[in-house]
Scaffold this motif. Structure first.
Motif, mmCIF file in Angstrom:
data_model
loop_
_atom_site.group_PDB
_atom_site.id
_atom_site.type_symbol
_atom_site.label_atom_id
_atom_site.label_comp_id
_atom_site.label_asym_id
_atom_site.label_seq_id
_atom_site.Cartn_x
_atom_site.Cartn_y
_atom_site.Cartn_z
ATOM 1 N N GLU A 53 0.833 -1.203 0.000
ATOM 2 C CA GLU A 53 0.000 0.000 0.000
ATOM 3 C C GLU A 53 0.862 1.246 0.000
ATOM 4 O O GLU A 53 0.502 2.246 -0.605
ATOM 5 C CB GLU A 53 -1.017 -0.007 1.138
ATOM 6 C CG GLU A 53 -0.472 0.093 2.531
ATOM 7 C CD GLU A 53 -0.207 1.511 2.996
ATOM 8 O OE1 GLU A 53 -0.793 2.476 2.477
ATOM 9 O OE2 GLU A 53 0.617 1.658 3.891
ATOM 10 N N SER A 54 2.023 1.214 0.645
ATOM 11 C CA SER A 54 2.863 2.408 0.676
ATOM 12 C C SER A 54 3.426 2.740 -0.704
ATOM 13 O O SER A 54 3.534 3.913 -1.068
ATOM 14 C CB SER A 54 3.994 2.271 1.702
ATOM 15 O OG SER A 54 4.855 1.218 1.360
ATOM 16 N N ARG A 55 3.748 1.739 -1.511
ATOM 17 C CA ARG A 55 4.236 1.998 -2.865
ATOM 18 C C ARG A 55 3.128 2.562 -3.747
ATOM 19 O O ARG A 55 3.351 3.450 -4.566
ATOM 20 C CB ARG A 55 4.809 0.723 -3.471
ATOM 21 C CG ARG A 55 6.085 0.293 -2.736
ATOM 22 C CD ARG A 55 6.640 -0.956 -3.288
ATOM 23 N NE ARG A 55 7.606 -0.543 -4.320
ATOM 24 C CZ ARG A 55 8.179 -1.378 -5.133
ATOM 25 N NH1 ARG A 55 7.872 -2.654 -5.091
ATOM 26 N NH2 ARG A 55 9.049 -0.951 -6.013
ATOM 27 N N VAL A 56 1.910 2.058 -3.567
ATOM 28 C CA VAL A 56 0.768 2.582 -4.312
ATOM 29 C C VAL A 56 0.511 4.022 -3.887
ATOM 30 O O VAL A 56 0.326 4.914 -4.714
ATOM 31 C CB VAL A 56 -0.479 1.697 -4.109
ATOM 32 C CG1 VAL A 56 -1.713 2.332 -4.724
ATOM 33 C CG2 VAL A 56 -0.238 0.297 -4.682
ATOM 34 N N ARG A 57 0.511 4.269 -2.585
ATOM 35 C CA ARG A 57 0.282 5.614 -2.042
ATOM 36 C C ARG A 57 1.334 6.587 -2.577
ATOM 37 O O ARG A 57 1.005 7.689 -3.015
ATOM 38 C CB ARG A 57 0.334 5.576 -0.516
ATOM 39 C CG ARG A 57 0.238 6.938 0.147
ATOM 40 C CD ARG A 57 0.312 6.816 1.661
ATOM 41 N NE ARG A 57 -0.849 6.133 2.173
ATOM 42 C CZ ARG A 57 -2.044 6.700 2.321
ATOM 43 N NH1 ARG A 57 -2.215 7.961 2.008
ATOM 44 N NH2 ARG A 57 -3.057 6.016 2.790
#
Length: 128
Positions: A53-57
């Protein structure tokens, strides 16, 4: 999770800073309207390494989306297993851009109306 820090404006700004800001805003708005631009940015961010999720964010923030307006699901299930896919949502006026990233790195973006609560996702979501 990763966060990006803001920068302060210089003490004296060049004369054309308003034109630069307007051009930047126009580019951001064009990207916000185009689901294929979101798909491309997120695909590039998760091309290698774990899909998180952090890479998507970070990909969405990199496109100019406000970090506080991005809702994401979790990376781990309540039983401690990795999730099958990573979901994110961004509110864009009265619509939400729903981003789904599968383990094989397939990225899908669809536009749906916001929920009655004004949010995009149901249940517990991460907004930082």
């Amino acid at each position: 999770m990763s966060f990006l820090a803001g920068c302060h404006a210089p003490v004296s700004e060049p004369a054309n800073s308003n034109a630069d800001a307007s051009a930047h805003t126009a580019r951001q708005e064009a990207g916000h309207q185009d689901t294929s631009a979101i798909e491309s940015a997120v695909s590039a961010a998760v091309a290698e390494g774990d899909v998180t999720e952090s890479r998507v964010r970070e990909a969405l923030i990199g496109m100019g989306w406000d970090a506080t307006g991005i809702e994401t699901g979790q990376n781990i299930t309540p039983t401690g297993l990795d999730v099958d896919n990573v979901d994110a949502a961004i509110r864009d006026h009265q619509n939400c851009r729903m981003v789904d990233v599968r383990p094989n790195r397939t990225v899908t973006v669809v536009t749906v109306p916001t929920l009655g609560s004004g949010r995009c996702m149901v249940g517990h979501v991460y907004t930082e």
